[in-house]
Write an enzyme that holds these catalytic residues in place. Structure first.
Site, PDB file in Angstrom:
ATOM      1  N   ASP A 201       0.645  -0.896  -0.172  1.00  0.00           N
ATOM      2  CA  ASP A 201      -0.021   0.099  -0.191  1.00  0.00           C
ATOM      3  C   ASP A 201       1.006   1.194   0.016  1.00  0.00           C
ATOM      4  OD1 ASP A 201      -3.055  -0.646   0.094  1.00  0.00           O
ATOM      5  OD2 ASP A 201      -1.994  -2.054   1.951  1.00  0.00           O
TER       6      ASP A 201
ATOM      7  N   ARG B  93       4.122   2.911   3.068  1.00  0.00           N
ATOM      8  CA  ARG B  93       4.941   2.023   3.962  1.00  0.00           C
ATOM      9  C   ARG B  93       6.542   2.150   3.699  1.00  0.00           C
ATOM     10  NH1 ARG B  93       0.253   0.945   6.095  1.00  0.00           N
ATOM     11  NH2 ARG B  93      -1.267  -0.385   4.882  1.00  0.00           N
TER      12      ARG B  93
ATOM     13  N   HIS C  95     -11.715   0.887  -2.938  1.00  0.00           N
ATOM     14  CA  HIS C  95     -12.260  -0.455  -2.255  1.00  0.00           C
ATOM     15  C   HIS C  95     -13.674  -0.804  -2.848  1.00  0.00           C
ATOM     16  CE1 HIS C  95      -9.511   1.810   0.454  1.00  0.00           C
ATOM     17  NE2 HIS C  95      -9.098   0.532   0.657  1.00  0.00           N
TER      18      HIS C  95
ATOM     19  N   HIS D 280     -10.668  -0.339  10.026  1.00  0.00           N
ATOM     20  CA  HIS D 280      -9.713  -0.817  10.802  1.00  0.00           C
ATOM     21  C   HIS D 280     -10.232  -1.051  12.362  1.00  0.00           C
ATOM     22  CE1 HIS D 280      -7.498   1.213   7.430  1.00  0.00           C
ATOM     23  NE2 HIS D 280      -6.736   0.291   7.715  1.00  0.00           N
TER      24      HIS D 280
ATOM     25  N   ASP E  90      -9.867  -6.712   1.456  1.00  0.00           N
ATOM     26  CA  ASP E  90      -9.155  -5.828   2.195  1.00  0.00           C
ATOM     27  C   ASP E  90      -8.311  -6.776   3.238  1.00  0.00           C
ATOM     28  OD1 ASP E  90      -7.819  -3.690   3.083  1.00  0.00           O
ATOM     29  OD2 ASP E  90      -9.676  -2.465   3.323  1.00  0.00           O
TER      30      ASP E  90
END
Length: 264
Positions: free
Chosen positions: A63, A71, A170, A182, A251
């Site tokens: 990602d 990242r 998404h 999350h 995901d």
């Protein structure tokens, strides 16, 4: 091969991971911040993953969007803008915004390819909606579906030009969620007619090679299950109405929007 994309625990493969990956032969791997130190370390890691089964075209995902989702971080790598920057430029100069999105994605791809990463989970095609959770927020390419689609197409093209495959996400749309997936499972109560706005960018880019689902319940389609786990959404909405027939992935299954255990 099992249809799973696995993460890793650290900067190098452990003996246990190496044995497990050889036995399980996963479809690919995804890297997070815990797996990344610098160019040399990251290239060794991706080469090591590739050597486990000799696949030169092994999908190694990340990602790396730009903005707050990155990242690979500075100072080792440059900072890239979030989707909102291209949305703002589009207000003043649409053609320039589209070309900037393409060139930005090409630069991202060059950075990823250098360290052996082959797939970037980008672009977001989520249509930003007022009052929604900031989990999407400035990551979005805008609140107008065809603008999102145009910028998303430019990003896909730029990644491809740089030798990296993009993942539209998404699907079928995260822009209305009031909660961060999350942390919890959101429910979207919009009508089927209202949700056509959310579907439009994905329909425009239905020919993308890969797409990622969202952990969101859509009352209009399946009030009992999030899109990731819903045959009504996956088959009826994503495959049939949107017309996406590429590789469909979920995901992250470790997100708190989902409950239960992953089968072994």
């Amino acid at each position: 091969m099992i249809p799973a994309i696995f993460g890793l625990s650290g900067l190098t493969l452990t003996d246990e991971e190496r044995a497990f990956f050889r036995d399980s032969h996963p479809a690919g791997y995804i890297l997070f911040g815990r797996n990344i130190l610098n160019r040399e370390q990251l290239r060794r890691l991706t080469d090591d993953l590739r050597s486990l089964d000799g696949r030169h075209n092994l999908p190694i995902l990340i990602d790396q969007e730009g903005g707050r989702v990155a990242r690979m971080k500075a100072p080792e790598w440059p900072n890239f803008p979030s989707g909102a920057a291209f949305d703002a430029l589009y207000d003043r100069a649409p053609a320039s915004a589209i070309e900037a999105a393409r060139l930005n994605a090409m630069a991202l791809a060059a950075m990823l390819a250098e360290v052996g990463i082959t797939v970037d989970c980008l672009p977001l095609l989520d249509v930003r909606q007022p009052g929604a959770s900031d989990v999407i927020g400035d990551r979005a390419l805008g609140s107008e579906p065809m603008r999102v689609a145009a910028l998303g197409r430019a990003i896909l093209n730029g990644l491809q030009d740089g030798g990296v495959v993009g993942v539209v996400k998404h699907i079928p749309g995260h822009g209305r969620a009031l909660l961060d997936t999350h942390e919890a499972l959101p429910t979207v109560t919009a009508s089927d007619r209202e949700l056509q706005t959310d579907l439009a960018p994905f329909a425009a880019l239905r020919d993308a090679a890969m797409a990622m689902t969202c952990h969101v319940v859509f009352d209009a389609w399946d009030a009992d299950r999030p899109a990731t786990l819903s045959p009504a959404v996956i088959d009826g909405v994503i495959r049939q109405r949107i017309g996406f027939h590429g590789l469909l992935m979920t995901d992250d299954l470790d997100m708190n929007a989902l409950s239960g255990d992953v089968p072994s």
